[in-house]
Scaffold this motif. Structure first.
Motif, short mmCIF file in Angstrom:
data_model
loop_
_atom_site.label_atom_id
_atom_site.label_comp_id
_atom_site.label_asym_id
_atom_site.label_seq_id
_atom_site.Cartn_x
_atom_site.Cartn_y
_atom_site.Cartn_z
N ALA A 109 0.83 -1.21 0.00
CA ALA A 109 0.00 0.00 0.00
C ALA A 109 0.86 1.25 0.00
CB ALA A 109 -0.92 0.00 1.22
N ALA A 110 1.94 1.24 0.78
CA ALA A 110 2.82 2.40 0.86
C ALA A 110 3.44 2.71 -0.49
CB ALA A 110 3.92 2.14 1.90
N ARG A 111 3.91 1.68 -1.18
CA ARG A 111 4.53 1.91 -2.49
C ARG A 111 3.51 2.45 -3.49
NH1 ARG A 111 7.12 -3.14 -1.36
NH2 ARG A 111 5.85 -4.21 -2.92
N LEU A 112 2.26 1.99 -3.37
CA LEU A 112 1.23 2.48 -4.27
C LEU A 112 0.89 3.94 -3.97
CD1 LEU A 112 -0.64 1.91 -6.57
CD2 LEU A 112 -2.21 0.75 -5.01
N PHE A 113 0.74 4.29 -2.69
CA PHE A 113 0.52 5.69 -2.32
C PHE A 113 1.67 6.56 -2.83
CE2 PHE A 113 -2.26 4.29 1.40
CZ PHE A 113 -3.41 4.85 0.88
N GLU A 114 2.89 6.08 -2.63
CA GLU A 114 4.05 6.87 -3.03
C GLU A 114 4.09 7.05 -4.55
OE1 GLU A 114 8.64 7.29 -1.48
OE2 GLU A 114 7.74 5.30 -1.56
N HIS A 115 3.71 6.01 -5.28
CA HIS A 115 3.65 6.11 -6.73
C HIS A 115 2.62 7.15 -7.15
CE1 HIS A 115 4.51 3.65 -10.57
NE2 HIS A 115 3.98 4.78 -10.93
N LEU A 116 1.47 7.16 -6.48
CA LEU A 116 0.45 8.17 -6.77
C LEU A 116 0.98 9.58 -6.53
CD1 LEU A 116 -2.81 6.63 -5.24
CD2 LEU A 116 -2.54 7.42 -7.59
N ALA A 117 1.78 9.72 -5.48
CA ALA A 117 2.29 11.04 -5.11
C ALA A 117 3.26 11.61 -6.14
CB ALA A 117 2.97 10.99 -3.74
N ARG A 118 3.80 10.76 -7.02
CA ARG A 118 4.68 11.28 -8.08
C ARG A 118 3.92 12.22 -9.00
NH1 ARG A 118 7.47 5.73 -10.40
NH2 ARG A 118 8.11 4.83 -8.39
N ASP A 119 2.66 11.87 -9.27
CA ASP A 119 1.87 12.65 -10.21
C ASP A 119 0.89 13.60 -9.53
OD1 ASP A 119 3.03 11.23 -12.38
OD2 ASP A 119 1.61 9.60 -12.06
N PHE A 120 0.56 13.30 -8.27
CA PHE A 120 -0.45 14.11 -7.59
C PHE A 120 0.07 14.45 -6.20
CE2 PHE A 120 -4.41 14.84 -5.24
CZ PHE A 120 -5.04 15.72 -6.10
N GLN A 121 0.63 15.65 -6.07
CA GLN A 121 1.22 16.07 -4.81
C GLN A 121 0.11 16.47 -3.83
OE1 GLN A 121 4.51 16.45 -3.52
NE2 GLN A 121 4.96 14.98 -5.12
N SER A 122 -0.37 15.50 -3.09
CA SER A 122 -1.43 15.73 -2.11
C SER A 122 -0.90 15.42 -0.73
CB SER A 122 -2.63 14.83 -2.42
OG SER A 122 -3.44 14.63 -1.28
N ARG A 123 -1.21 16.28 0.22
CA ARG A 123 -0.76 16.03 1.60
C ARG A 123 -1.35 14.73 2.12
NH1 ARG A 123 -4.44 19.73 5.66
NH2 ARG A 123 -6.31 18.51 5.29
N GLU A 124 -2.61 14.41 1.72
CA GLU A 124 -3.24 13.19 2.20
C GLU A 124 -2.54 11.95 1.67
OE1 GLU A 124 -6.09 16.46 2.70
OE2 GLU A 124 -4.98 15.77 0.96
N ILE A 125 -2.16 11.97 0.40
CA ILE A 125 -1.49 10.80 -0.18
C ILE A 125 -0.12 10.61 0.46
CG2 ILE A 125 -0.48 9.85 -2.28
CD1 ILE A 125 -2.76 11.08 -3.84
N LEU A 126 0.63 11.71 0.63
CA LEU A 126 1.93 11.61 1.28
C LEU A 126 1.79 11.10 2.71
CD1 LEU A 126 3.46 14.96 -0.01
CD2 LEU A 126 4.25 12.66 -0.60
N ASN A 127 0.79 11.60 3.43
CA ASN A 127 0.56 11.15 4.79
C ASN A 127 0.22 9.67 4.82
OD1 ASN A 127 -0.26 11.66 7.77
ND2 ASN A 127 -2.07 10.71 6.87
N ASN A 128 -0.67 9.23 3.93
CA ASN A 128 -1.07 7.83 3.93
C ASN A 128 0.09 6.91 3.57
OD1 ASN A 128 -3.60 8.64 4.63
ND2 ASN A 128 -4.50 8.36 2.61
N ALA A 129 0.96 7.36 2.67
CA ALA A 129 2.15 6.58 2.35
C ALA A 129 3.03 6.45 3.59
CB ALA A 129 2.93 7.24 1.22
N GLY A 130 3.19 7.55 4.33
CA GLY A 130 3.98 7.50 5.55
C GLY A 130 3.39 6.57 6.59
N VAL A 131 2.07 6.62 6.76
CA VAL A 131 1.41 5.73 7.72
C VAL A 131 1.63 4.27 7.33
CG1 VAL A 131 -0.84 4.95 8.57
CG2 VAL A 131 -0.34 7.38 8.45
N ALA A 132 1.48 3.98 6.04
CA ALA A 132 1.63 2.59 5.59
C ALA A 132 3.05 2.08 5.85
CB ALA A 132 1.28 2.49 4.11
N TYR A 133 4.07 2.90 5.55
CA TYR A 133 5.44 2.49 5.84
C TYR A 133 5.66 2.30 7.34
CZ TYR A 133 7.37 3.03 1.13
OH TYR A 133 7.67 2.88 -0.20
N ALA A 134 5.08 3.20 8.14
CA ALA A 134 5.23 3.08 9.60
C ALA A 134 4.57 1.81 10.11
CB ALA A 134 4.64 4.31 10.29
N LEU A 135 3.39 1.47 9.57
CA LEU A 135 2.71 0.24 9.99
C LEU A 135 3.50 -0.99 9.59
CD1 LEU A 135 -0.99 1.17 9.18
CD2 LEU A 135 0.12 1.10 11.41
#
Length: 541
Positions: free
Chosen positions: A227-253
Motif C-alpha cells: 500500500a505504501a509503495r502504491l501511495f508513493e507512486h500516486l504522489a509522483r503525479d499528484f502532490q497531495s498532503r493526504e497521499i503523502l501522509n497515507n504513504a507515511g502511515v503505511a510504511y510506519a505500519l
C-alpha cells in the motif's frame, strides 16, 4: 481580490470576520432546511484530514445583490477581498435551488461537494499564504481554478462523494442561471474555458481514484508495504498532503509489524487512524535495520505533507509517533505540540486523545508507569480501544467492556448471487480494459480490472504476484449478508453477528471494519450505520 463573478460562479465567498446583528439578519439560520442540506456536506468535507474549517453562512437570496455591511465585505458588485480575518465560506441561497434541479438529492450533494471542495482548496491556500487575491492574467486564473478543482474533487472523493458526473453539469447550470446567453464574462473565464478545466481535472483524477482505493484495500487486508509503495507512486503525479501522509502511515505500519513488536499501540492516523493487527510474522531477519529504514522513510513523507500544509494536524501526529519510535525527543515534542494546538482550535477530542496516548507511551518507556496510566486513562473517552490496549501493556487493570461475541465458524458469504468461492475464478472479472500504473520495471506495477452488475460491483487488483479480488454491495443494495446484516442497520447488529473486528480503519467519514474469518470488510458511517460491505480473496499468480 475575488470578483463578484467568481463568487457567483462558485457560489462561495471567503469574507472577513466579525458578524454584526444587521449582517446576521441577512443569513439563513442554522435551523433552515437549506442550511442543514449544505452543512451536512460541509461538515463531511471539513472532517477530511482533520482540517480547521472556516465557518459556513448562507446569504439569503434577496440580499445577495444588495449592498452588504462591512462584516461581509464591500458591495458584491465590486471586488471582495480575502482578508487576514477571513473565516467564512458564504453561499448564495439561490445556488442551492440551482443544484437541486440536477436530478436527485444525491446529484445535488455531489455538486455541493465539488463546489465546496473547490472553496476549501482556496481557503487552504489562503491559510498557507499562497493564495493570490488579485489575479489580472487569465493564465493565473486558469491555473488557480484548475488547482482548486483538483484538490476540491479529491476532498469530495475522500469525503465519500462522486463529483465527476456532476462537475461540468454544475458549472453549466450556474453560468446559464446567472449569465444566460453570455459566452464571455469580463474579469473571469468564459464558459468553454471553465468547462475545459473541469474536464481536464475529471479525466486526471478519475484515473487515479481507483488506485487510491486499491491502496486503502491493501491496508485493510494487512499489506501495508505494498500500500505504501502504491501511495508513493500516486504522489509522483499528484502532490497531495493526504497521499503523502497515507504513504507515511503505511510504511510506519510495516515497520511496527517487524518482530520484535512493541507491546504498545501507536495511534497512527490514516485520515484519522489505522488499527493494525496483533499477529506477528517474522518476515525480516534484519529486523532493526529494516524497521528504522521504514520509519525514516515514513518520517520523510510526513515532513513533505507538512511542507505542503503546515496546519495538517494528522501529519504532525503521525510524525510525532515516528519520532517516539525513533527516540527523537525534540521532534516528538515539536510535532505533538503542533498537533495539540491544531486539535484545540478545531475542537477535535479524538486527536487530543491520540496525542495523550503517545505521551503515555513515552512516559511508560521512560519508567514512569503511574503517569503513563493517567495519560492512557484520560484518552479512554475518545479512544477507548487504544487506551485499554496500552493500559494492559503496562500491567494496569482497567475496567473492560463486555467480551465480544466470537462466531464459531466463518459464514458462507455472497453478494448479488456471487459466492465468495467464485472470486477465485479469473473469468468472473475478465482481464480486459485494465487501469494500469507503472510497468514491469516499476515497483509496484499495478493493474486494476473492474466489472459491475445491477447487484454487485467487482474489482480485481494485481500488484506484483499478489491478486486481490473483491465483490462489493452497490448503493441501495437490497440484499443481506450471510449473517443477516443490511445497509442501514445499526453497527450493534454487526457486532452481535460478526463479533469484534480484527482490524479497524477509522476514517473521517466513519470506519472500515475488517473480519478476516469471513473475508468481509464493512463500511460504517459516523452515526454508526452500515453503509455497505465487500467480500474478498487473496491469491498469487
Amino acid at each position: 481580490m475575488l470578483t463578484r463573478v467568481l463568487a457567483m460562479l462558485l457560489g462561495c465567498l471567503l469574507a472577513s470576520s466579525g458578524i454584526t446583528a444587521a449582517a446576521t439578519s441577512k443569513i439563513l439560520p442554522e435551523s433552515d432546511p437549506k442550511y442543514r442540506i449544505v452543512n451536512a456536506v460541509f461538515e463531511r468535507l471539513a472532517r477530511v484530514g482533520n482540517r480547521v474549517p472556516p465557518r459556513l453562512h448562507i446569504l439569503k437570496a434577496d440580499n445577495w445583490d444588495k449592498p452588504m455591511k462591512s462584516s461581509f465585505g464591500p458591495d458584491p458588485t465590486s471586488r471582495i477581498r480575502v482578508s487576514e480575518e477571513g473565516k467564512f465560506v458564504v453561499i448564495d441561497e439561490e445556488l442551492i435551488d440551482i443544484l437541486s434541479k440536477l436530478g436527485s438529492p444525491q446529484a445535488r450533494d455531489n455538486a455541493l461537494a465539488f463546489l465546496l471542495g473547490h472553496e476549501f482548496a482556496h481557503y487552504a491556500a489562503w491559510q498557507s499564504g499562497s493564495f493570490i487575491s488579485n489575479m489580472k492574467k487569465k493564465e493565473d486564473r486558469q491555473q488557480s481554478e484548475q488547482l482548486a478543482d483538483r484538490l476540491g474533487c479529491w476532498y469530495a472523493v475522500e469525503a465519500g462523494y462522486d463529483p465527476f458526473p456532476v462537475a461540468e453539469q454544475s458549472i453549466r447550470a450556474i453560468y446559464d442561471h446567472y449569465y444566460p446567453g453570455k459566452k464571455v464574462i469580463s474579469d473571469y473565464l468564459a464558459l468553454v474555458e471553465r468547462i475545459a478545466i473541469v474536464n481536464r481535472v475529471r479525466d486526471e483524477l478519475a484515473a487515479k481514484v481507483p488506485f487510491f482505493t486499491a491502496a486503502m484495500l491493501l491496508l485493510s487486508i494487512d499489506r501495508p508495504e505494498e500500500a505504501a509503495r502504491l501511495f508513493e507512486h500516486l504522489a509522483r503525479d499528484f502532490q497531495s498532503r493526504e497521499i503523502l501522509n497515507n504513504a507515511g502511515v503505511a510504511y510506519a505500519l510495516a515497520a511496527v509489524a517487524i518482530p520484535p513488536r512493541s507491546k504498545y499501540f501507536y495511534p497512527f492516523e490514516l485520515d484519522v487512524s489505522f488499527r493494525y493487527p496483533s499477529s506477528s510474522r517474522n518476515m525480516y531477519p534484519d529486523g532493526e535495520v529494516r524497521r528504522n529504514a521504514l520509519l525514516t522513510k515514513a518520517a520523510g513523507l510526513f515532513d513533505r505533507a507538512i511542507q505542503l500544509d503546515p496546519g495538517y494536524a494528522t501529519a504532525h501526529l503521525n510524525r510525532g509517533c515516528v519520532a517516539e519510535l525513533l527516540v527523537s525527543k525534540n521532534k516528538l515534542e515539536y510535532h505533538l505540540n503542533e498537533a495539540a494546538d491544531l486539535a484545540k482550535q478545531s475542537g477535535n477530542n479524538q486527536l487530543l486523545a491520540r496525542i495523550a496516548i503517545i505521551r503515555g507511551i513515552t512516559l511508560a518507556r521512560s519508567g514512569r508507569p503511574t503517569e503513563a496510566a493517567a495519560a492512557f486513562s484520560d484518552a479512554r473517552t475518545s479512544a477507548e480501544s487504544m487506551a485499554i490496549t496500552n493500559l494492559l501493556a503496562i500491567g494496569a487493570t482497567p475496567e473492560l467492556p463486555p467480551p465480544a461475541y466470537i462466531p464459531d465458524e466463518p459464514a458462507i458469504e455472497s453478494i448479488g448471487g456471487i459466492p465468495l468461492s467464485r472470486l477465485r475464478d479469473p473469468n468472473l472479472i475478465p482481464a480486459v480494459g485494465a487501469l494500469q500504473m507503472g510497468d514491469e520495471y516499476d515497483t509496484p506495477a499495478v493493474k486494476i480490472y473492474r466489472k459491475s452488475a445491477t447487484t454487485w460491483e467487482g474489482v480485481r487488483l494485481q500488484i506484483g504476484s499478489l491478486v486481490v479480488t473483491t465483490v462489493a454491495t452497490p448503493e441501495r443494495y437490497a440484499g443481506t449478508s450471510a449473517r443477516g446484516i443490511s445497509i442501514g442497520d445499526d453497527r450493534s447488529k454487526l457486532d452481535a453477528t460478526y463479533g469484534r473486528a480484527d482490524r479497524i480503519i477509522s476514517t473521517s467519514q466513519g470506519s472500515i471494519n475488517i473480519y478476516s474469518q469471513d473475508n468481509l470488510i464493512a463500511r460504517i458511517s459516523p452515526d454508526n450505520r452500515i453503509q455497505g460491505w465487500l467480500i474478498y480473496v487473496q491469491t498469487t499468480k
